[in-house]
Design a protein around this motif. Structure first.
Motif, PDB file in Angstrom:
ATOM      1  N   LEU A  61      59.590   2.131  64.079  1.00  0.00           N
ATOM      2  CA  LEU A  61      60.632   2.644  63.462  1.00  0.00           C
ATOM      3  C   LEU A  61      60.916   2.488  61.913  1.00  0.00           C
ATOM      4  N   LEU A  62      60.672   1.104  61.464  1.00  0.00           N
ATOM      5  CA  LEU A  62      60.598   0.925  60.087  1.00  0.00           C
ATOM      6  C   LEU A  62      59.561   1.334  59.484  1.00  0.00           C
ATOM      7  N   VAL A  63      58.345   1.273  60.078  1.00  0.00           N
ATOM      8  CA  VAL A  63      57.092   1.702  59.526  1.00  0.00           C
ATOM      9  C   VAL A  63      57.168   3.329  59.247  1.00  0.00           C
ATOM     10  N   GLY A  64      57.499   3.941  60.402  1.00  0.00           N
ATOM     11  CA  GLY A  64      57.703   5.442  60.363  1.00  0.00           C
ATOM     12  C   GLY A  64      58.544   5.680  59.168  1.00  0.00           C
ATOM     13  N   ALA A  65      60.065   5.133  58.984  1.00  0.00           N
ATOM     14  CA  ALA A  65      60.759   5.589  57.943  1.00  0.00           C
ATOM     15  C   ALA A  65      60.231   5.347  56.491  1.00  0.00           C
ATOM     16  N   VAL A  66      59.593   4.120  56.533  1.00  0.00           N
ATOM     17  CA  VAL A  66      58.802   3.849  55.104  1.00  0.00           C
ATOM     18  C   VAL A  66      57.912   5.010  54.828  1.00  0.00           C
ATOM     19  N   THR A  67      57.042   5.009  55.689  1.00  0.00           N
ATOM     20  CA  THR A  67      55.851   6.099  55.549  1.00  0.00           C
ATOM     21  C   THR A  67      56.616   7.337  55.400  1.00  0.00           C
ATOM     22  N   ALA A  68      57.495   8.003  55.873  1.00  0.00           N
ATOM     23  CA  ALA A  68      57.991   9.181  55.580  1.00  0.00           C
ATOM     24  C   ALA A  68      58.601   9.226  53.974  1.00  0.00           C
ATOM     25  N   ILE A  69      59.311   8.222  53.736  1.00  0.00           N
ATOM     26  CA  ILE A  69      59.604   8.133  52.389  1.00  0.00           C
ATOM     27  C   ILE A  69      59.010   8.071  51.509  1.00  0.00           C
ATOM     28  N   VAL A  70      57.749   7.093  51.706  1.00  0.00           N
ATOM     29  CA  VAL A  70      56.761   7.116  50.692  1.00  0.00           C
ATOM     30  C   VAL A  70      55.823   8.449  50.495  1.00  0.00           C
ATOM     31  N   LEU A  71      55.727   9.140  51.397  1.00  0.00           N
ATOM     32  CA  LEU A  71      54.699  10.489  51.452  1.00  0.00           C
ATOM     33  C   LEU A  71      55.767  11.526  50.584  1.00  0.00           C
ATOM     34  N   THR A  72      57.036  11.465  50.998  1.00  0.00           N
ATOM     35  CA  THR A  72      58.107  12.516  50.430  1.00  0.00           C
ATOM     36  C   THR A  72      58.015  11.964  48.754  1.00  0.00           C
ATOM     37  N   ALA A  73      58.046  10.935  48.554  1.00  0.00           N
ATOM     38  CA  ALA A  73      57.992  10.257  47.025  1.00  0.00           C
ATOM     39  C   ALA A  73      56.851  10.875  46.196  1.00  0.00           C
ATOM     40  N   SER A  74      55.648  10.568  46.904  1.00  0.00           N
ATOM     41  CA  SER A  74      54.340  11.004  46.381  1.00  0.00           C
ATOM     42  C   SER A  74      54.180  12.398  46.226  1.00  0.00           C
ATOM     43  N   TRP A  75      54.932  13.033  47.255  1.00  0.00           N
ATOM     44  CA  TRP A  75      54.856  14.715  46.999  1.00  0.00           C
ATOM     45  C   TRP A  75      55.796  15.055  45.928  1.00  0.00           C
ATOM     46  N   LEU A  76      56.929  14.551  45.780  1.00  0.00           N
ATOM     47  CA  LEU A  76      57.560  14.974  44.618  1.00  0.00           C
ATOM     48  C   LEU A  76      56.873  14.431  43.236  1.00  0.00           C
ATOM     49  N   THR A  77      56.254  13.439  43.296  1.00  0.00           N
ATOM     50  CA  THR A  77      55.700  13.001  41.960  1.00  0.00           C
ATOM     51  C   THR A  77      54.414  13.658  41.533  1.00  0.00           C
ATOM     52  N   GLY A  78      53.920  14.159  42.767  1.00  0.00           N
ATOM     53  CA  GLY A  78      52.658  15.044  42.483  1.00  0.00           C
ATOM     54  C   GLY A  78      52.722  16.696  42.256  1.00  0.00           C
ATOM     55  N   ARG A  79      54.054  16.811  42.336  1.00  0.00           N
ATOM     56  CA  ARG A  79      54.271  18.316  41.974  1.00  0.00           C
ATOM     57  C   ARG A  79      53.976  18.645  40.691  1.00  0.00           C
ATOM     58  N   ARG A  80      53.515  19.899  40.545  1.00  0.00           N
ATOM     59  CA  ARG A  80      53.064  20.577  39.121  1.00  0.00           C
ATOM     60  C   ARG A  80      54.143  20.270  38.015  1.00  0.00           C
ATOM     61  N   GLY A  81      53.937  19.583  37.009  1.00  0.00           N
ATOM     62  CA  GLY A  81      54.685  19.542  35.902  1.00  0.00           C
ATOM     63  C   GLY A  81      55.487  18.112  36.034  1.00  0.00           C
ATOM     64  N   VAL A  82      55.369  17.322  37.126  1.00  0.00           N
ATOM     65  CA  VAL A  82      56.343  15.860  37.400  1.00  0.00           C
ATOM     66  C   VAL A  82      55.339  15.033  36.536  1.00  0.00           C
TER      67      VAL A  82
END
Length: 257
Positions: free
Chosen positions: A235-256
């Motif tokens: 559960l901890l690995v799943g939560a951390v993975t989801a958060i990191v993927l979300t952060a990566s998506w936000l960071t990789g958005r155009r113009g970020v």
């Protein structure tokens, strides 16, 4: 990519992720023996939900992670603004080094230094010291992410708002802040993840009533591994993975970035 490169990459990824995959698989093991497969079962997740100490530790981890990530985001953003918009000021190099030091400093040294600091100030170890320590850990990462976004901003938008008579605070709230909002969200999530996943620093600065989930899991592992620990870790690995993927998506958005 050459065949040798593919083999090296596969071995490296396997070394990193195969143990995690095995842990996830054995969290669904019906047997109480972690090395013996007894069939597929979710019983250990039920045992995990009924484990009061683990639930309390998870609550402490979430509370500390939210508070420390919020503090790290606020102060890390202020540090990024000072470095990007402050020009040259006395002590700039020292200030920069202090901000980025937690990124490269061994966590053992950081934890020990913070412990000595809290002892020197006479602070009792507990939730407060945990939040301050994790905020210190995340601040540098926030400054890096937000600073990268600030350097990529079109300054003419802020200058146009200032030419129209907007106060600097108004310029920041109506122009700068919306433009860096995705980076702020990504930085917050990264700081949250760092706090949620930390064991070393928490071991130095925590006290009675401030046991985090990683600390609880580590203490139980020392007595022996069971499928309940595998379930909690999954559960901890799943939560951390989801958060990191979300952060990566936000960071990789155009113009970020």
């Amino acid at each position: 990519m050459r065949a040798l490169d593919r083999i090296a990459l596969s071995l490296g990824l396997g070394f990193l992720y195969v143990p995690i995959l095995i842990l996830v698989i054995y969290s669904f093991n019906a047997s109480a023996l972690v090395t013996v497969w007894g069939g597929f079962s979710t019983r250990w997740y039920g045992v995990l939900v009924a484990d009061v100490p683990l639930r309390e530790a998870a609550g402490v981890s979430l509370m500390v992670a939210l508070a420390s990530a919020a503090l790290a985001t606020v102060f890390g953003t202020l540090a990024a603004l000072a470095l990007d918009r402050g020009g040259r000021f006395a002590g700039r190099r020292l200030f920069t080094g202090l901000i980025y030091a937690p990124l490269v400093m061994p966590e053992v040294i950081t934890g020990l230094s913070l412990l000595l600091l809290f002892v020197g100030f006479g602070l009792d170890r507990g939730l407060l010291t945990l939040v301050v320590a994790h905020a210190t850990l995340g601040l540098g990462f926030v400054a890096v992410i937000v600073g990268a976004r600030l350097r990529g901003l079109d300054r003419s938008l802020e200058e146009a708002a200032a030419d129209l008579g907007a106060h600097p605070a108004r310029v920041f709230s109506t122009v700068t802040l919306p433009l860096i909002a995705p980076s702020l969200a990504a930085a917050f999530l990264l700081a949250f993840t760092l706090s949620l996943d930390d064991l070393v620093i928490a071991s130095f600065v925590s006290g009675p009533g401030a046991t985090t989930l990683p600390m609880r899991l580590y203490s139980q592992v020392r007595l022996g591994v069971n499928p309940e620990i595998n379930a909690a870790s999954t559960l901890l690995v799943g939560a951390v993975t989801a958060i990191v993927l979300t952060a990566s998506w936000l960071t990789g958005r155009r113009g970020v970035a």
